[in-house]
Design an enzyme around this catalytic site. Structure first.
Site, PDB file in Angstrom:
ATOM      1  N   LYS A  86      33.555  44.905  47.171  1.00 40.27           N
ATOM      2  CA  LYS A  86      34.579  44.375  47.208  1.00 40.27           C
ATOM      3  C   LYS A  86      35.761  44.588  46.108  1.00 40.27           C
ATOM      4  O   LYS A  86      35.194  45.033  45.332  1.00 40.27           O
ATOM      5  CB  LYS A  86      34.388  42.666  46.460  1.00 40.27           C
ATOM      6  CG  LYS A  86      35.985  41.670  46.138  1.00 40.27           C
ATOM      7  CD  LYS A  86      35.005  40.604  46.333  1.00 40.27           C
ATOM      8  CE  LYS A  86      36.365  39.477  46.508  1.00 40.27           C
ATOM      9  NZ  LYS A  86      35.655  37.707  45.583  1.00 40.27           N
ATOM     10  N   SER A 161      37.288  34.574  48.894  1.00 36.54           N
ATOM     11  CA  SER A 161      38.265  36.019  48.977  1.00 36.54           C
ATOM     12  C   SER A 161      37.454  37.189  49.333  1.00 36.54           C
ATOM     13  O   SER A 161      38.123  38.377  49.276  1.00 36.54           O
ATOM     14  CB  SER A 161      38.619  35.678  47.296  1.00 36.54           C
ATOM     15  OG  SER A 161      37.822  36.055  46.522  1.00 36.54           O
ATOM     16  N   SER A 185      33.619  32.042  47.260  1.00 32.72           N
ATOM     17  CA  SER A 185      34.105  33.157  47.461  1.00 32.72           C
ATOM     18  C   SER A 185      32.903  33.902  48.717  1.00 32.72           C
ATOM     19  O   SER A 185      33.700  35.462  49.597  1.00 32.72           O
ATOM     20  CB  SER A 185      34.923  34.180  46.729  1.00 32.72           C
ATOM     21  OG  SER A 185      36.085  33.323  46.349  1.00 32.72           O
TER      22      SER A 185
END
Ligand code: GLN
Length: 493
Positions: A86, A161, A185
């Site tokens: 990420k 996210s 997330s």
């Protein structure tokens, strides 16, 4: 996907980190071949799915060749395993944007501890994945840089996210990925994309190098296709780190061993408050079937109560923005990140850099958080929210006096349409109802694939347990998935 004959001969399936590592350790397939396979997948599908913000193929290949040299004569736990990371986790000499314009050109001079540990174990980071700006969001739509699509329905969001990381694993670009959790997330995108996502206990994995959003909640969190691969990744990244004073000094258990224990006789609780208003009936039916499945494995199921759940979303959306408003003060255009070229004076430079660099959701959080912390309001908002957080934690403590783990939905709905909730931030926040309590309480929680709706959209089952009992989650997930593997519609990518 383009067919390659050597892929077929060697069965180069990018779904299973254990197998990849075994083939590299034994010399059957090189790390370089696996890296090339992952890069080829990126070429084939990334323009449709929108996973990656940065990929540097030449350095990926060089790194894989270095693993091939290092592995000679010894075996490494993640030898040659391609990993997606990420883009809010710092990678040395590799752009780390946090999905934001303000860090669009930021190249960290150091690695997050989790990245150092992965590389020491032989993993190969293939690229940086899209996410909501500074991890604020539940759909990856808040990224200032790219749209990421759900591989089960490209008109829908992948969740967020950590949407890019979940799609990378779901679409077999890399078998595992790192995401991050502040309030769901990793679990929510895992649920939307039919993969596994584990939010570890707060402090289990070092936060050093994870770009701070809300420091009392943030965790680095693994995503994979199997409990075994989650266990493998967690064993590598967990542990005390002197660079993070909040990392726990407890020994890391042998998760592989824990995962093999039987689930028979385990006591499971179903929190009544997680099945109320707003839960999609189809999701509810799939989760209830999942609970019956667990029962059929010899687990004892009982109803429990987490009475303060109703305050969880409001509580989280005070605490997380409050901490964010403080953490994000560092982006002022001075030391690093975007600086507005035109400005009258220093204050104007700060103002223009921040108002042009941050997107609307980040600005909303900074304003909410600054308000909650401001003099005269601090006690009424932040102070109170911290007290409610303790009550939420106590609800869990009480439940875990009776049961080993809890079962619940991850998200009240399956993946929603791109654009469906962007104009209504409150609706987006409300979708975090079942995930944020684990972050507020600091406990570990995992999402595992449980079923598909009639429309072919994935639904994840959430398991939660006591602090530092990740092994319990993995054991339950392994027992469950062996007995009840889900299969959905084939993805088109
Ligand atoms: N949806 C939550 C938020 O927007 C979760 C964020 C996260 O876990 N990083 O804050």
């Amino acid at each position: 996907m383009r067919a390659r004959t050597d892929w077929n001969e060697k069965n180069m399936n990018l779904k299973d980190a254990h197998r990849i590592r075994d083939t590299v350790n034994s010399g059957e397939i090189s790390a370089k071949e696996w890296a090339d396979a992952a890069l080829e997948r990126i070429d084939a599908v990334d323009s449709d799915l929108g996973v990656f913000l940065t990929v540097e193929p030449e350095s990926v290949r060089r790194r894989a060749e270095a693993v091939d040299r290092a592995v000679k004569g010894k075996s490494l736990p993640l030898a040659g395993v391609p990993v997606t990371v990420k883009d809010n986790i710092s990678t040395r000499h590799l752009r780390t944007t946090c999905g934001s314009k303000i860090l669009e050109n930021y190249i960290p001079p150091y690695n997050a501890t989790a990245i150092d540990l992965l590389e020491k174990a032989g993993a190969v980071v293939v690229g940086k994945a899209n996410c909501d700006e500074f991890a604020m969001g539940s759909s990856t739509e808040n990224s200032a840089l790219r749209v990421t699509r759900n591989p089960y329905d490209p008109e829908r969001v992948p969740g967020g996210s950590s949407g890019g990381s979940a799609v990378a694993v779901a679409a077999a670009i890399t078998p595992v990925a790192l995401g991050s959790e502040t309030g769901g997330s990793v679990r929510q995108p895992a649920s939307f994309c039919s993969v596994l996502g584990l939010k570890p206990t707060y402090g289990r994995v070092s936060r050093y190098g994870l770009v701070a959003f809300a420091s009392s909640l943030d965790c680095i969190a693994p995503i994979a296709n199997s409990p075994k691969d989650i266990a493998l990744l967690l064993s590598v990244i967990a542990g005390r780190d002197d660079h993070d004073a909040t990392s726990a000094p407890f020994e890391v258990p042998d998760y592989m061993l824990e995962l093999q224990q039987s689930v028979r006789g385990m006591k499971l609780g179903v929190p009544r408050e997680f099945f109320g208003e707003g839960l999609d009936p189809e999701v509810q039916a799939i989760i209830e079937a999942g609970i019956r499945n667990a029962e059929s494995l010899g687990c004892e199921v009982q109803e429990v109560s987490l009475p303060h759940t109703k305050y969880a979303v409001s509580d989280y959306y005070i605490i997380a923005p409050a901490e964010a408003s403080s953490n994000l003060a560092r982006y002022d255009g001075v030391k690093y990140g975007y600086r507005s070229a035109e400005h009258d004076d220093l204050i104007d430079m700060y103002r223009k850099s921040r108002s042009r660099g941050f997107g609307p959701e980040v600005k909303r959080r900074i304003m909410l958080g600054t308000y909650a912390l401001s003099s005269g309001y601090y006690d009424a908002y932040y102070g109170r929210a911290m007290k409610v957080r303790t009550l939420i934690k106590r609800d869990y403590d009480k439940a875990f006096e009776k049961v080993d783990a809890l079962l619940s939905p991850v998200s009240p709905t399956p993946a929603f349409k791109i654009g469906e909730k962007t104009s209504d931030p409150l609706a987006m926040y409300l979708s975090d109802i079942y995930t944020v309590t684990a972050n507020l309480a600091g406990i570990p929680a995992l999402s595992l694939p449980c079923g598909f709706t009639k429309q072919g959209l994935p639904v994840g089952l959430q398991i939660l347990t006591k602090q530092f009992q990740e092994g319990t989650l993995l054991r339950l997930a392994e027992g469950y998935m062996n007995a009840f593997p889900v299969s959905g519609p084939p993805i088109k990518y």
